[in-house]
Design an enzyme around this catalytic site. Structure first.
Site, PDB file in Angstrom:
ATOM      1  N   ALA A 158      14.768   7.836  -6.261  1.00  0.00           N
ATOM      2  CA  ALA A 158      14.861   8.321  -7.147  1.00  0.00           C
ATOM      3  C   ALA A 158      15.546  10.078  -7.012  1.00  0.00           C
ATOM      4  O   ALA A 158      15.224  10.383  -7.998  1.00  0.00           O
ATOM      5  CB  ALA A 158      14.559   8.807  -8.497  1.00  0.00           C
ATOM      6  N   ASN A 187       5.532   2.459  -2.894  1.00  0.00           N
ATOM      7  CA  ASN A 187       6.132   3.209  -3.537  1.00  0.00           C
ATOM      8  C   ASN A 187       7.135   3.907  -2.553  1.00  0.00           C
ATOM      9  O   ASN A 187       6.520   4.881  -2.197  1.00  0.00           O
ATOM     10  CB  ASN A 187       6.856   3.968  -4.880  1.00  0.00           C
ATOM     11  CG  ASN A 187       6.475   2.613  -5.613  1.00  0.00           C
ATOM     12  OD1 ASN A 187       5.050   2.816  -5.942  1.00  0.00           O
ATOM     13  ND2 ASN A 187       6.784   1.457  -5.837  1.00  0.00           N
ATOM     14  N   ALA A 188       8.190   3.448  -1.680  1.00  0.00           N
ATOM     15  CA  ALA A 188       9.538   4.722  -1.273  1.00  0.00           C
ATOM     16  C   ALA A 188       8.853   4.613  -0.029  1.00  0.00           C
ATOM     17  O   ALA A 188       9.215   5.572   0.821  1.00  0.00           O
ATOM     18  CB  ALA A 188       9.837   6.359  -1.684  1.00  0.00           C
ATOM     19  N   GLY A 213       1.697  -2.048 -13.088  1.00  0.00           N
ATOM     20  CA  GLY A 213       2.009  -3.733 -12.858  1.00  0.00           C
ATOM     21  C   GLY A 213       3.674  -3.728 -12.289  1.00  0.00           C
ATOM     22  O   GLY A 213       4.272  -4.383 -12.203  1.00  0.00           O
ATOM     23  N   ARG A 239       2.810  -6.616  12.282  1.00  0.00           N
ATOM     24  CA  ARG A 239       2.625  -5.833  13.901  1.00  0.00           C
ATOM     25  C   ARG A 239       3.468  -4.281  13.154  1.00  0.00           C
ATOM     26  O   ARG A 239       3.052  -4.164  14.919  1.00  0.00           O
ATOM     27  CB  ARG A 239       3.676  -6.975  14.642  1.00  0.00           C
ATOM     28  CG  ARG A 239       3.293  -8.276  15.814  1.00  0.00           C
ATOM     29  CD  ARG A 239       4.369  -8.936  16.608  1.00  0.00           C
ATOM     30  NE  ARG A 239       5.262  -9.443  16.286  1.00  0.00           N
ATOM     31  CZ  ARG A 239       5.646  -9.627  14.971  1.00  0.00           C
ATOM     32  NH1 ARG A 239       4.585 -11.197  15.192  1.00  0.00           N
ATOM     33  NH2 ARG A 239       6.713 -10.770  14.868  1.00  0.00           N
ATOM     34  N   ASP A 284       3.114   8.688 -12.706  1.00  0.00           N
ATOM     35  CA  ASP A 284       4.672   9.345 -11.856  1.00  0.00           C
ATOM     36  C   ASP A 284       5.295   9.388 -13.330  1.00  0.00           C
ATOM     37  O   ASP A 284       6.435   8.957 -13.298  1.00  0.00           O
ATOM     38  CB  ASP A 284       4.845   8.244 -11.148  1.00  0.00           C
ATOM     39  CG  ASP A 284       6.351   9.082 -10.294  1.00  0.00           C
ATOM     40  OD1 ASP A 284       6.158   9.881 -10.041  1.00  0.00           O
ATOM     41  OD2 ASP A 284       6.723   8.007  -9.774  1.00  0.00           O
ATOM     42  N   GLY A 306      10.301   6.785 -11.488  1.00  0.00           N
ATOM     43  CA  GLY A 306       9.012   7.203 -12.479  1.00  0.00           C
ATOM     44  C   GLY A 306       8.706   6.416 -13.534  1.00  0.00           C
ATOM     45  O   GLY A 306       9.543   5.039 -13.751  1.00  0.00           O
TER      46      GLY A 306
END
Length: 375
Positions: A129, A206-207, A236, A214, A261, A296
Site C-alpha cells: 500500500a 506480507n509484501a 488472521g 527450492r 500495522d 494495514g
C-alpha cells in the site's frame, strides 16, 4: 508516591519504577497507596513496533497526532510505540522527527520511542500500500540525519536494491534497527543484509514472495536466522492462522514480535481516511486500497496478543512476551518489557480473558476500564 499492586504477587512501585516484588514488596509497603489487583495478571506494558495511525489520524500526513493517538492507545495496554511513516515526501520524515521531539506539557499516554520509517527504499514490485511515486533507491544522503538520536528508531528497506547494504551498515552504526521488508530478496540477499547488520523482518509473509521449496527467499531466510526478530500481524487476515502456527514453531516468543500495522481507520468511523497519500476504504475484514490491496489493519495490540494464543495454542506468558520483552530487547530497552525490580513501572493489568483492566505509565494509573471492579 509509592503504590502497591496487591495481588498474588504484590508489586511495589516508587518514583515510576518497580521497587520490590512479592513478600519484600509487602514488607516495604508501609505508607504506600494500595490497589487491589487480586485475580488480575500484572504484565509489562505493550510495545507496538509498527503503527501508522489511529482514530482518524495518519502519522505520515499528520505527525503532530502522534501524541493524541498515544493517549488513545492506553486503553489497549500500549505504553510505548514506534509511530510509523510510510513512503512519502522526505519532508514527512522531517515533520515526524520534529513531532516526536515536541512533547506536550503534562502528557499522559503511551511513549513514542522514535519513528519507524517504512520506506521509501522499497521494491516497487512489492510495494503493497505504498505510493510507487514516492519510492526511492537507497541513498546515503537522504538518510544523512536518520539516527536514533534524531528520533529515527527503525527503518524498513528492501535489501536487494543497489546501495542497500551500505545503507544498512550506516544506519546500524547509528543505533537504528534495520528491518527487511517490501522486498523480493532471495535468501542469499537477505543473508547478506543480516550480515551487514539488519536485525528485523517487517510483517513476515506480507509484501514479499511466498516461500518455495527450492527458493525460500526472504521469508525463509529470516525464519531460520536466529539473529533476526520477526514482526507478524496477527489478525488472521494478513497471515492465515496455519501459517502463523508454522512461524510460531520456528520462532518462539524470543523472536516473534506481534505488531498491529494499524492505520487511521483503527478507532475511526465514517472519516475520509488515508495511508500516506493514498485513500483507503474499510472492508469487512481490513482496510484496503481501491484495487483491493491490503492497507494495514484495524487491529489493537491487546486483541493481537489474544489472537496469538488462539491461533498458535501457545501459553499466555509466551504470547505476552511477543508484545513486551521481545520488542524491548530488539530496541535495546533493558528497563522495559519486564516485571521485575528496577524496571520501569509501565504495566498493564489484565483479566482472565486478557482484556485490559488498567494501564500504568511510570507507575501512574492512566487508564482504568469503566466497568472494572479494580480501583
Amino acid at each position: 508516591m509509592s503504590l502497591l499492586l496487591a495481588g498474588e504477587l504484590p508489586v511495589l512501585i516508587d518514583h515510576g519504577r518497580i521497587e520490590a516484588m512479592g513478600a519484600e514488596a509487602e514488607r516495604r509497603a508501609a505508607g504506600a497507596g494500595r490497589f487491589d489487583a487480586t485475580s488480575l495478571r500484572v504484565a509489562p506494558g505493550f510495545i507496538d513496533l509498527q503503527i501508522n495511525g489511529a482514530c482518524g489520524h495518519d502519522f505520515t500526513r499528520e505527525p503532530s497526532a502522534i501524541w493524541e493517538v498515544g493517549a488513545a492507545l492506553l486503553k489497549y495496554g500500549v505504553t510505548a510505540f514506534l509511530p510509523t511513516i510510510v513512503s512519502s515526501r522526505i519532508s514527512a520524515v522531517e515533520a515526524g522527527q520534529a513531532a516526536v521531539g515536541d512533547r506536550p506539557t503534562g502528557y499522559r499516554g503511551a511513549e513514542p520511542l522514535g519513528l519507524h520509517l517504512e520506506g521509501p527504499f522499497l521494491s516497487p514490485a512489492h510495494r503493497g500500500a505504498h505510493d510507487v511515486d514516492r519510492l526511492l533507491a537507497p541513498d546515503l544522503a537522504v538518510a544523512d540525519d536518520w539516527t536514533s538520536l534524531s528520533s529515527v528508531r527503525m527503518v524498513t528497506l528492501a535489501p536487494e536494491l543497489p546501495g542497500a547494504l551500505e545503507l544498512i551498515e550506516l544506519l546500524t552504526g547509528r543505533g537504528v534497527v534495520v528491518g527487511l521488508g517490501h522486498s523480493g530478496a532471495s535468501a542469499s540477499q537477505a543473508e547478506a543484509a543480516i550480515d551487514a547488520g539488519a536485525r528485523y523482518a517487517t510483517h513476515l509473509f506480507n509484501a514479499m514472495p511466498p516461500m518455495h521449496h527450492r527458493d525460500p527467499g526472504l521469508a525463509g531466510q529470516v525464519l531460520v536466522d536466529s539473529r533476526v526478530t520477526v514482526g507478524l500481524i496477527a489478525d488472521g487476515v494478513h497471515v492465515d492462522p496455519t501459517m502463523l502456527t508454522i512461524a510460531w514453531r520456528q520462532l518462539g516468543p524470543q523472536r516473534w514480535s506481534t505488531v498491529t500495522d494499524a492505520v487511521a481507520a483503527f478507532g475511526a468511523r465514517g472519516a475520509q481516511l488515508t495511508i500516506g497519500e493514498l485513500r483507503l476504504g474499510v472492508e469487512e475484514d481490513a482496510p484496503r486500497l481501491a484495487d483491493g490491496r491490503l492497507a494495514g489493519s484495524t487491529l489493537s495490540l491487546d486483541q493481537a496478543v489474544r489472537n496469538v494464543v488462539r491461533f498458535t495454542g501457545c501459553s499466555v506468558v509466551d504470547a505476552l512476551a511477543t508484545a513486551t520483552a521481545t520488542p524491548a530487547a530488539l530496541l535495546g530497552l533493558a528497563d522495559r518489557g519486564r516485571v521485575e525490580a528496577g524496571a520501569r513501572a509501565d504495566l498493564v493489568l489484565l483479566d482472565e480473558d486478557l482484556e485490559v483492566v488498567a494501564t500504568l505509565v511510570a507507575g501512574e494509573p492512566v487508564y482504568v476500564a469503566e466497568d472494572a471492579a479494580w480501583r
